[in-house]
Design an enzyme around this catalytic site. Structure first.
Site, PDB file in Angstrom:
ATOM      1  CE  LYS A  81      68.023  37.688  30.898  1.00 52.49           C
ATOM      2  NZ  LYS A  81      67.682  38.504  31.911  1.00 52.49           N
ATOM      3  CB  SER A 156      63.801  37.413  31.807  1.00 47.89           C
ATOM      4  OG  SER A 156      64.896  38.163  32.434  1.00 47.89           O
ATOM      5  CB  SER A 180      65.300  38.893  35.558  1.00 45.91           C
ATOM      6  OG  SER A 180      64.247  39.146  35.001  1.00 45.91           O
TER       7      SER A 180
END
Length: 472
Positions: A81, A156, A180
């Protein structure tokens, strides 16, 4: 085997085929990178693709398999990420403030994954500083759901979820401060687990240090167990981290489909407060019932602790404000307007408000602890609705019900960031429109293996990895 079939092979099967010399890490990495190139314009899952270094790592993994020194993830394609620092690889955090940042160090989780031989494909898209449960930002734009272009993959860790669902690597690292990992895993039809707080170390610390967790996102439960075993364990850079390294995969390899001893499970369709889409309610209730058929003792029960949104909102807003401090007026125009509004909200809180939120967090933890003393697992919907339109900060309604401000659209995820319990999202069906639905499995504090075992049992009874988005 077609390119798509090759790209959808689980990590464990890739590892077995590498061991038997039936596949080459270079061959697999090239196939996945080619698929990234082809699908990236449609999905926008990646911010940066590291083709050159990925092929170098794949060649090194090939040598390691040949000479017997292969690590547990040798040659397995992986994404990180874009909130997580990677040495020599641009890490934008979805922010104009960091659009060109190239760290000179790896985060602990990156060290461990690459040290185990994984092949880094690149960095996946995220909203600015991971502030919302949808994935768009002013550096890299908007990510799309592989199951339906124009819908969000969630956030996210939305780029990570879209990549895994689309066959762009079997392993992805996600992080979860209020949902997330589980939001995008649910919306994108994959498996994701938020481990117990501190099981996987974080450095640098998240803006919401007391809420944030790092974990694996995969297409299968056993791949997640393999990955978590590499990620987990204490690190001195994270004062909240704990636990010696643990093998989460071995207990699942020959696990019975039914528990050897009775396991009490609570099924809560709404946690006592949530509004749920009727299709989601039906599919998740059927999934919970399936646990009963698998030998678990399931009864409907809720913790009766109310909605902890207000205390989370204080911690979240103050944490985000603390990142910027006195420089906020100077950088405000370069921040996502939604994120800037969160910082504005923080300025309305006092030190006493923060102290009260921290006390309330402990009260909520103890309330969940007492509830979970009665049950080994808690089942809920992972999300109360299927994926909404991409590019929106949040949906405004569930069915005919208008939603309140804040995170009322994800009421099943953030309570377990407050309590720090392990929680996973498992795919449990599709809406009539073809959008994935997820069931959440929550365990007692530090009982990550119990959550994985339950998820693996459900996966064996109701497999999902054979379902693929309409991309090929």
């Amino acid at each position: 085997m077609t390119c798509a079939e090759l790209c959808y092979l689980p990590a464990l099967e890739l590892r077995d085929r590498y061991r038997r010399r039936e596949l080459s890490p270079v061959e697999v990495t090239e196939a996945v990178l080619d698929r990234v190139d082809r699908l990236q314009p449609r999905l926008n899952a990646f911010v940066t693709v590291t083709r050159g270094s990925a092929l170098e790592q794949a060649r090194a993994a090939e040598r390691a398999w040949r000479d017997g020194s292969a690590g547990p993830l040798a040659g397995i394609p992986l994404s990180i990420k874009d909130l997580v620092p990677t040495r020599g690889v641009r890490t934008t955090m979805g922010s104009l403030l960091h659009a060109d940042w190239v760290p000179d160090f790896d985060a602990p989780v990156v060290e461990r994954l690459l040290g185990a031989g994984a092949v880094l494909l690149g960095k996946t898209n995220t909203p600015e500083f991971g502030w919302k449960g949808e994935t768009s930002n002013r550096v890299s734009g908007t990510s799309h759901n592989p199951w339906r272009h124009g819908r969000t993959p969630g956030g996210s860790s939305g780029g990570a979820a879209a990549a895994v669902a689309a066959g762009l690597g079997p392993l992805a690292q996600g992080s979860d401060g209020a949902g997330s990992i589980r939001i995008p895993s649910c919306f994108s039809g994959i498996f994701g687990i938020k481990p117990s707080f501190g099981l996987v170390p974080q450095y640098p610390a998240s803006a919401v240090e007391l809420l944030s967790h790092v974990g694996p996102m995969t297409r299968t439960v056993r791949d997640a167990a393999l990955m978590l075993g590499v990620m987990a364990g204490a690190d001195p850079r994270d004062p909240h981290s704990w636990s010696p390294p643990c093998d989460y995969l071995a207990p699942l390899q020959d696990a019975p489909e039914q528990p050897a001893e009775p396991v009490r499970v609570a099924w809560s369709p709404d946690l006592g407060t949530a509004t749920v889409d009727p299709e989601v309610a039906r599919l998740t209730a059927a999934a919970a019932q399936r646990f009963g058929e698998l030998g678990y003792e399931v009864e409907e029960a809720s913790p009766d602790l109310g909605d902890p949104w207000e205390l989370l909102n204080v911690l979240w807003c103050v944490g985000e404000a603390g990142v910027h401090g006195d420089r906020f007026p100077a950088v405000r125009d370069r921040l996502d307007p939604g994120l800037a509004a969160i910082v504005d909200t923080a300025h309305q809180y006092s030190a006493l408000d923060l102290a009260a939120a921290l006390r309330a967090r402990l009260d909520y933890y103890h309330g969940m602890r007492e509830f979970m003393a009665l049950y080994e697992l808690l089942l809920t919907p992972a999300m109360p609705l299927p994926a909404f339109d991409a590019g929106l900060d949040k949906p405004d309604r569930i069915g005919e019900t208008t939603l309140d401000a804040g995170l009322s659209w994800t009421p099943f995820t953030y309570p377990f960031n407050i309590s720090g319990q392990p929680a996973a999202s498992v795919p449990c069906g599709f809406t009539a429109a073809g959008l994935p639905v997820g069931l959440q499995i929550v365990g007692r504090r530090h009982a990550d293996g119990t959550v994985l075992a339950a998820a693996a049992a459900f996966e064996a009874a109701c497999p999902w990895a054979q379902h693929r988005p309409p991309l090929d």
